[in-house]
Design a protein around this motif. Structure first.
Motif, mmCIF file in Angstrom:
data_model
loop_
_atom_site.group_PDB
_atom_site.id
_atom_site.type_symbol
_atom_site.label_atom_id
_atom_site.label_comp_id
_atom_site.label_asym_id
_atom_site.label_seq_id
_atom_site.Cartn_x
_atom_site.Cartn_y
_atom_site.Cartn_z
ATOM 1 N N ASP A 78 -10.719 53.294 -59.870
ATOM 2 C CA ASP A 78 -10.506 54.205 -61.055
ATOM 3 C C ASP A 78 -9.255 53.342 -61.591
ATOM 4 O O ASP A 78 -9.181 53.253 -62.813
ATOM 5 C CB ASP A 78 -9.559 55.515 -60.526
ATOM 6 C CG ASP A 78 -10.715 56.520 -60.018
ATOM 7 O OD1 ASP A 78 -11.990 56.402 -60.569
ATOM 8 O OD2 ASP A 78 -10.501 57.644 -59.233
ATOM 9 N N LEU A 79 -8.335 52.867 -60.825
ATOM 10 C CA LEU A 79 -7.058 51.970 -61.268
ATOM 11 C C LEU A 79 -7.876 50.663 -62.052
ATOM 12 O O LEU A 79 -7.326 50.367 -62.997
ATOM 13 C CB LEU A 79 -6.599 51.628 -60.323
ATOM 14 C CG LEU A 79 -5.111 50.899 -60.795
ATOM 15 C CD1 LEU A 79 -4.310 51.621 -61.860
ATOM 16 C CD2 LEU A 79 -4.319 50.317 -59.770
ATOM 17 N N ARG A 80 -8.866 50.139 -61.422
ATOM 18 C CA ARG A 80 -9.615 48.769 -62.072
ATOM 19 C C ARG A 80 -10.120 49.079 -63.307
ATOM 20 O O ARG A 80 -10.111 48.668 -64.289
ATOM 21 C CB ARG A 80 -10.251 48.392 -60.892
ATOM 22 C CG ARG A 80 -9.753 47.738 -59.699
ATOM 23 C CD ARG A 80 -11.096 46.618 -59.116
ATOM 24 N NE ARG A 80 -11.942 47.228 -58.676
ATOM 25 C CZ ARG A 80 -12.470 47.778 -57.294
ATOM 26 N NH1 ARG A 80 -11.388 48.070 -56.724
ATOM 27 N NH2 ARG A 80 -13.351 48.003 -57.355
ATOM 28 N N ARG A 81 -10.954 50.464 -63.299
ATOM 29 C CA ARG A 81 -11.258 50.747 -64.711
ATOM 30 C C ARG A 81 -10.415 50.737 -65.737
ATOM 31 O O ARG A 81 -10.690 50.398 -66.720
ATOM 32 C CB ARG A 81 -12.007 52.283 -64.355
ATOM 33 C CG ARG A 81 -13.388 52.054 -63.637
ATOM 34 C CD ARG A 81 -13.919 53.712 -63.752
ATOM 35 N NE ARG A 81 -14.876 53.835 -62.666
ATOM 36 C CZ ARG A 81 -16.268 53.106 -62.667
ATOM 37 N NH1 ARG A 81 -16.737 52.370 -63.578
ATOM 38 N NH2 ARG A 81 -16.979 53.337 -61.538
ATOM 39 N N ASN A 201 -13.597 35.885 -70.920
ATOM 40 C CA ASN A 201 -12.664 36.767 -70.540
ATOM 41 C C ASN A 201 -12.924 38.207 -70.170
ATOM 42 O O ASN A 201 -12.733 38.741 -68.961
ATOM 43 C CB ASN A 201 -11.377 36.786 -71.233
ATOM 44 C CG ASN A 201 -10.544 35.465 -71.424
ATOM 45 O OD1 ASN A 201 -10.855 34.549 -70.395
ATOM 46 N ND2 ASN A 201 -9.420 35.370 -72.163
ATOM 47 N N VAL A 202 -13.631 38.772 -71.033
ATOM 48 C CA VAL A 202 -14.262 40.048 -70.937
ATOM 49 C C VAL A 202 -15.261 39.939 -69.724
ATOM 50 O O VAL A 202 -15.180 41.295 -68.899
ATOM 51 C CB VAL A 202 -15.063 40.563 -72.297
ATOM 52 C CG1 VAL A 202 -16.009 41.771 -71.928
ATOM 53 C CG2 VAL A 202 -13.904 40.658 -73.192
ATOM 54 N N SER A 203 -15.931 39.014 -69.608
ATOM 55 C CA SER A 203 -16.889 39.060 -68.350
ATOM 56 C C SER A 203 -16.239 39.240 -67.209
ATOM 57 O O SER A 203 -16.429 39.592 -65.958
ATOM 58 C CB SER A 203 -17.835 37.760 -68.484
ATOM 59 O OG SER A 203 -18.539 37.701 -69.715
ATOM 60 N N GLU A 204 -15.195 38.126 -67.068
ATOM 61 C CA GLU A 204 -14.179 38.345 -65.967
ATOM 62 C C GLU A 204 -13.687 39.610 -65.523
ATOM 63 O O GLU A 204 -13.568 40.124 -64.412
ATOM 64 C CB GLU A 204 -13.317 37.181 -65.969
ATOM 65 C CG GLU A 204 -13.821 35.726 -66.156
ATOM 66 C CD GLU A 204 -12.612 34.707 -66.283
ATOM 67 O OE1 GLU A 204 -11.715 35.056 -66.537
ATOM 68 O OE2 GLU A 204 -13.093 33.577 -66.071
ATOM 69 N N SER A 205 -13.302 40.303 -66.599
ATOM 70 C CA SER A 205 -12.701 41.681 -66.191
ATOM 71 C C SER A 205 -13.961 42.640 -65.798
ATOM 72 O O SER A 205 -13.446 43.395 -64.942
ATOM 73 C CB SER A 205 -12.168 42.190 -67.688
ATOM 74 O OG SER A 205 -10.880 41.509 -68.007
ATOM 75 N N ILE A 206 -15.034 42.411 -66.124
ATOM 76 C CA ILE A 206 -16.304 43.190 -65.591
ATOM 77 C C ILE A 206 -16.383 42.902 -64.319
ATOM 78 O O ILE A 206 -16.738 43.866 -63.422
ATOM 79 C CB ILE A 206 -17.376 43.089 -66.372
ATOM 80 C CG1 ILE A 206 -17.289 43.546 -67.907
ATOM 81 C CG2 ILE A 206 -18.693 43.967 -65.890
ATOM 82 C CD1 ILE A 206 -18.263 43.156 -69.019
ATOM 83 N N VAL A 207 -16.582 41.962 -63.828
ATOM 84 C CA VAL A 207 -16.519 41.239 -62.144
ATOM 85 C C VAL A 207 -15.565 41.824 -61.567
ATOM 86 O O VAL A 207 -15.730 42.377 -60.524
ATOM 87 C CB VAL A 207 -16.654 39.557 -62.508
ATOM 88 C CG1 VAL A 207 -16.882 39.375 -60.734
ATOM 89 C CG2 VAL A 207 -17.896 39.234 -63.076
ATOM 90 N N ILE A 210 -15.926 45.641 -61.063
ATOM 91 C CA ILE A 210 -17.068 45.761 -59.949
ATOM 92 C C ILE A 210 -16.840 45.408 -58.747
ATOM 93 O O ILE A 210 -17.008 46.193 -57.551
ATOM 94 C CB ILE A 210 -18.259 45.481 -60.476
ATOM 95 C CG1 ILE A 210 -18.882 45.709 -62.013
ATOM 96 C CG2 ILE A 210 -19.443 45.686 -59.450
ATOM 97 C CD1 ILE A 210 -18.837 47.304 -61.904
ATOM 98 N N LYS A 211 -16.120 44.017 -58.486
ATOM 99 C CA LYS A 211 -16.115 43.578 -57.135
ATOM 100 C C LYS A 211 -14.645 43.643 -56.705
ATOM 101 O O LYS A 211 -14.348 43.574 -55.385
ATOM 102 C CB LYS A 211 -16.201 42.161 -57.441
ATOM 103 C CG LYS A 211 -17.697 41.591 -57.754
ATOM 104 C CD LYS A 211 -18.809 41.845 -56.713
ATOM 105 C CE LYS A 211 -20.074 41.263 -57.220
ATOM 106 N NZ LYS A 211 -21.303 41.611 -56.307
ATOM 107 N N GLY A 212 -13.708 43.792 -57.634
ATOM 108 C CA GLY A 212 -12.315 44.274 -56.802
ATOM 109 C C GLY A 212 -11.817 42.975 -56.670
ATOM 110 O O GLY A 212 -10.504 42.774 -56.346
ATOM 111 N N LYS A 213 -12.074 41.686 -57.350
ATOM 112 C CA LYS A 213 -11.378 40.379 -57.054
ATOM 113 C C LYS A 213 -11.669 39.612 -58.304
ATOM 114 O O LYS A 213 -12.654 39.847 -59.229
ATOM 115 C CB LYS A 213 -12.325 39.458 -56.008
ATOM 116 C CG LYS A 213 -11.886 39.961 -54.399
ATOM 117 C CD LYS A 213 -12.525 39.407 -53.589
ATOM 118 C CE LYS A 213 -12.102 37.966 -53.601
ATOM 119 N NZ LYS A 213 -13.079 37.095 -52.400
#
Length: 219
Positions: A78-81, A201-207, A210-213
């Motif tokens: 939730d926080l990552r979202r 950068n957007v792609s990195e935020s998506i990863v 999902i992955k938490g890293k």
């Protein structure tokens, strides 16, 4: 259960706001390139004039995200979202800024005949536009594979940037009267290259979502 349902509704609203912002940035980028190709200063001015709406949406997303963190104290996914939405909104806002910069360069070029056929820049823009569109889709679908594919295209944009700017610089000595136009076209290439970086950068935020890293996808 009611609290969770309310929180999920707020998360969806945050996501919807970000997607709306992304679509507006996508439209601005598309119009800025059309304005360049057609040397349409009115369309370029439209891109500039509407930029404030994208800035307002970014502020709304930031305010909403921070309030959600303060009220709900979310953890884990939730926080990552929320963090990912805030980070992505910043990158999307920068994409819109680059569209504005392209529009401003188009206005500075005005109606001068192009020093060379405008082929390379629209091709570079096409790649960048596909990166933006796919990165927004990857965010909506939470698709890690698509996000990684977007980041891989960045290398192609970098190569086109280097090749096109080198060609433009080579025209300066032979065309001293067109130095201003060549400079503006070089700037436009740079703005597209930066836009591709923001899509990565957007792609990195998506990863991260999902992955938490955190992963560097354009090394």
């Amino acid at each position: 259960m009611v609290i969770r349902a309310n929180f999920d509704a707020e998360l969806k609203e945050l996501k919807d706001l970000l997607l709306k912002m992304g679509q507006m940035a996508e439209d601005a980028l598309n119009k800025s390139i059309v304005a360049l190709k057609e040397q349409n200063t009115e369309l370029a001015l439209e891109v500039i004039d509407k930029d404030y709406k994208i800035n307002q949406l970014e502020e709304e997303i930031n305010d909403k995200g921070i309030l959600m963190i303060a009220k709900q104290a979310p953890v884990a996914t939730d926080l990552r979202r929320i963090i990912a939405a805030l980070k992505i909104s910043s990158d999307v806002e920068r994409v819109a800024d680059n569209a504005v910069n392209i529009a401003k360069s188009t206005i500075r070029i005005g109606g001068q005949p192009f020093i060379k056929p405008i082929i390379d820049i629209p091709e570079m823009a096409k790649l960048t536009q596909s990166m933006l569109s796919d990165s927004l889709k990857a965010y909506y679908d939470e698709d890690v594979e698509l996000a990684r594919n977007v980041a891989e295209i960045d290398d192609q944009v970098d190569k086109m940037y280097g090749k096109t700017v080198k060609e433009l610089m080579g025209l300066m000595n032979k065309n001293p009267d067109s130095i201003e136009q060549i400079t503006q076209l070089s700037f436009i290439c740079r703005y597209l290259e930066r836009t591709a970086d923001h899509c990565t950068n957007v792609s990195e935020s998506i990863v991260y979502l999902i992955k938490g890293k955190r992963y560097e996808l354009n090394e």
